[in-house]
Design a protein around this motif. Sequence first.
Motif, PDB file in Angstrom:
ATOM      1  N   ARG A  38       0.626  -1.791  -0.117  1.00 53.01           N
ATOM      2  CA  ARG A  38      -0.121   0.575   0.098  1.00 53.01           C
ATOM      3  C   ARG A  38       0.839   1.496   0.378  1.00 53.01           C
ATOM      4  N   TYR A  39       0.400   2.463  -1.477  1.00 54.81           N
ATOM      5  CA  TYR A  39       1.455   3.905  -1.041  1.00 54.81           C
ATOM      6  C   TYR A  39       0.553   4.518   0.113  1.00 54.81           C
ATOM      7  N   HIS A  40       0.550   5.498   0.970  1.00 53.75           N
ATOM      8  CA  HIS A  40      -0.502   6.229   1.091  1.00 53.75           C
ATOM      9  C   HIS A  40       0.452   7.690   0.691  1.00 53.75           C
ATOM     10  N   LEU A  41      -0.488   8.518   0.263  1.00 55.98           N
ATOM     11  CA  LEU A  41      -0.485   9.429  -0.598  1.00 55.98           C
ATOM     12  C   LEU A  41      -0.722  10.741   0.469  1.00 55.98           C
ATOM     13  N   ARG A  42      -0.481  11.339   1.816  1.00 54.86           N
ATOM     14  CA  ARG A  42      -0.105  12.224   2.208  1.00 54.86           C
ATOM     15  C   ARG A  42       0.793  11.875   3.141  1.00 54.86           C
ATOM     16  N   THR A  43       1.633  10.686   3.735  1.00 55.24           N
ATOM     17  CA  THR A  43       2.669  10.457   4.472  1.00 55.24           C
ATOM     18  C   THR A  43       3.716  10.020   2.762  1.00 55.24           C
ATOM     19  N   HIS A  44       3.519   9.753   2.262  1.00 56.46           N
ATOM     20  CA  HIS A  44       4.138   8.809   1.624  1.00 56.46           C
ATOM     21  C   HIS A  44       4.734   7.405   1.477  1.00 56.46           C
ATOM     22  N   ASP A  45       4.600   6.762   3.251  1.00 58.08           N
ATOM     23  CA  ASP A  45       5.055   6.183   2.614  1.00 58.08           C
ATOM     24  C   ASP A  45       4.762   4.732   2.752  1.00 58.08           C
ATOM     25  N   LEU A  46       5.251   3.319   2.620  1.00 58.66           N
ATOM     26  CA  LEU A  46       4.975   1.853   2.260  1.00 58.66           C
ATOM     27  C   LEU A  46       4.519   0.756   3.034  1.00 58.66           C
ATOM     28  N   ASP A  47       3.502   0.682   3.263  1.00 62.48           N
ATOM     29  CA  ASP A  47       3.666  -0.874   3.117  1.00 62.48           C
ATOM     30  C   ASP A  47       3.257  -2.036   3.025  1.00 62.48           C
ATOM     31  N   PHE A  48       3.780  -2.986   3.504  1.00 64.73           N
ATOM     32  CA  PHE A  48       3.961  -4.557   2.527  1.00 64.73           C
ATOM     33  C   PHE A  48       3.466  -5.457   3.402  1.00 64.73           C
ATOM     34  N   ASN A  49       2.807  -6.561   2.554  1.00 66.08           N
ATOM     35  CA  ASN A  49       2.784  -7.309   3.128  1.00 66.08           C
ATOM     36  C   ASN A  49       3.951  -8.328   3.354  1.00 66.08           C
ATOM     37  N   LEU A  50       3.763  -9.160   4.773  1.00 70.18           N
ATOM     38  CA  LEU A  50       5.575 -10.248   5.154  1.00 70.18           C
ATOM     39  C   LEU A  50       4.657 -11.398   4.354  1.00 70.18           C
ATOM     40  N   ASN A  51       3.404 -11.804   4.340  1.00 68.78           N
ATOM     41  CA  ASN A  51       3.176 -13.431   3.714  1.00 68.78           C
ATOM     42  C   ASN A  51       3.639 -13.097   2.359  1.00 68.78           C
ATOM     43  N   ILE A  52       3.745 -12.084   1.842  1.00 67.02           N
ATOM     44  CA  ILE A  52       3.488 -12.388  -0.319  1.00 67.02           C
ATOM     45  C   ILE A  52       4.919 -12.340   0.340  1.00 67.02           C
ATOM     46  N   LEU A  53       5.985 -12.575   1.120  1.00 64.34           N
ATOM     47  CA  LEU A  53       7.602 -13.184   1.015  1.00 64.34           C
ATOM     48  C   LEU A  53       7.799 -13.918   1.140  1.00 64.34           C
ATOM     49  N   GLU A  54       7.177 -14.892   2.301  1.00 60.48           N
ATOM     50  CA  GLU A  54       7.367 -15.984   3.055  1.00 60.48           C
ATOM     51  C   GLU A  54       6.705 -17.023   1.854  1.00 60.48           C
ATOM     52  N   THR A  55       5.411 -16.882   1.206  1.00 61.07           N
ATOM     53  CA  THR A  55       4.403 -17.357   0.369  1.00 61.07           C
ATOM     54  C   THR A  55       5.785 -18.186  -0.860  1.00 61.07           C
ATOM     55  N   PHE A  56       5.233 -16.917  -1.217  1.00 67.44           N
ATOM     56  CA  PHE A  56       6.256 -16.519  -2.639  1.00 67.44           C
ATOM     57  C   PHE A  56       7.742 -16.394  -2.945  1.00 67.44           C
ATOM     58  N   GLY A  57       7.964 -16.007  -2.180  1.00 65.63           N
ATOM     59  CA  GLY A  57       9.849 -16.050  -2.175  1.00 65.63           C
ATOM     60  C   GLY A  57       9.569 -14.064  -2.543  1.00 65.63           C
ATOM     61  N   LYS A  58      11.415 -14.235  -2.607  1.00 63.70           N
ATOM     62  CA  LYS A  58      12.036 -12.611  -2.728  1.00 63.70           C
ATOM     63  C   LYS A  58      11.831 -11.744  -3.766  1.00 63.70           C
TER      64      LYS A  58
END
Length: 152
Positions: A38-58
């Motif tokens: 997720r990209y936050h429009l106001r703060t310009h920060d990024l959030d990521f789902n750790l499950n993607i890394l654990e399930t599908f790899g780098k």
Amino acid sequence: MDQIELQNLVEEVSLEYFKQPFEHHATFNNRLRTTGGRYHLRTHDLDFNLNILETFGKQEFISVIKHELCHYHLHLTGKGYQHKDSDFKELLKQTGGTRFVQSLRTKDRAKKMWTYQCKSCEMSIYRQRRFNTQRFVCGRCQGRLVLQDSKQ
């Protein structure tokens, strides 16, 4: 991977593929369930789902990072940063990011079904959601409904 490693990875991907620095915060968000990031429009920060890394790899995770960085860099430069915009589609194709993340849902997960039976015509009715039998009647004969059981 912890938060510091994630921040470093996002900064490296930004410099390598976008030739621009990433100057905000990248964090893991445990509340994300169906999306990779997720990209936050106001703060310009990024959030990521750790499950993607654990399930599908780098590799798949780096594709999600590229996707979110496309939103980030296009928004900061004043170009079209939404999925529907041609600027976004072009930059995503140039960097090799994915448009959609692979699904985390298991295909064999069965939905719970509630079974009701009419007292008059004995027709069985199957529903995903439970409902109040005092308020609803059979659609065929307008008889009273009784909850039988739930199937999984």
